[in-house]
Design an enzyme around this catalytic site. Structure first.
Site, PDB file in Angstrom:
ATOM      1  N   SER A  49      -2.430   2.285   4.479  1.00  0.00           N
ATOM      2  CA  SER A  49      -3.023   2.661   3.193  1.00  0.00           C
ATOM      3  C   SER A  49      -4.526   2.430   3.115  1.00  0.00           C
ATOM      4  O   SER A  49      -5.171   2.918   2.197  1.00  0.00           O
ATOM      5  CB  SER A  49      -2.333   1.906   2.052  1.00  0.00           C
ATOM      6  OG  SER A  49      -2.651   0.535   2.101  1.00  0.00           O
ATOM      7  N   LYS A  86      -6.086  -3.965  -0.853  1.00  0.00           N
ATOM      8  CA  LYS A  86      -6.422  -2.761  -1.623  1.00  0.00           C
ATOM      9  C   LYS A  86      -7.869  -2.826  -2.085  1.00  0.00           C
ATOM     10  O   LYS A  86      -8.529  -3.854  -2.011  1.00  0.00           O
ATOM     11  CB  LYS A  86      -5.524  -2.630  -2.860  1.00  0.00           C
ATOM     12  CG  LYS A  86      -4.049  -2.505  -2.570  1.00  0.00           C
ATOM     13  CD  LYS A  86      -3.723  -1.169  -1.951  1.00  0.00           C
ATOM     14  CE  LYS A  86      -2.244  -1.072  -1.640  1.00  0.00           C
ATOM     15  NZ  LYS A  86      -1.950  -0.001  -0.733  1.00  0.00           N
TER      16      LYS A  86
END
Length: 139
Positions: A49, A86
């Site tokens: 990701s 993230k």
């Protein structure tokens, strides 16, 4: 630490021997990569990701707990009991991936959320490192 004072582009096919031009620096890699030793931890990235910011599966992350996360920083957080890496969007309270295949994750008031630190560096090993081989199997 010995440094070769040249910059090599990815398309470089050869260059003169820089052996005579080694320079000795009074600097070690831990001094370069770890600014706050008592507030720093390290871990390995999992998943894909964060590829858009150059973090790939198996990369070694250096995370500084002393740094205050700013909007747009890459962070490691505890999000509902799971450690995630993230991009933080503080304004919209979102956790963003750097891969468009993943949707943003909203941070709701009812979520368990804690920023563990700011990712200040990531390292990619291009050969298997025997020192780290045993650590990776613990993940």
């Amino acid at each position: 630490m010995r440094i070769i004072p040249i910059y090599a582009s990815a398309g470089l096919t050869g260059f003169e021997s820089p052996a005579e031009e080694y320079r000795q620096l009074g600097l070690s890699l831990d001094q370069l990569l770890i600014i706050h030793p008592n507030a720093t931890f390290m871990g390995f990235a999992r998943g894909d990701s964060m590829q858009g910011v150059g973090i790939y599966f198996g990369d070694f992350l250096i995370v500084d707990r002393h740094e205050t996360a700013r909007d747009g920083d890459v962070i490691v957080a505890n999000y509902n009991g799971e450690f995630v890496c993230k991009i933080i969007d503080k304004t919209r309270r979102l956790l963003l991936s750097a891969n468009e295949q993943f949707q943003p994750k909203p941070i709701h008031d009812y979520d368990t959320f804690n920023i563990e630190g700011v990712v200040v560096s990531s390292i990619r090993f291009h050969r298997q490192n025997p020192t780290l081989a045993n650590l990776k199997c613990l993940l």
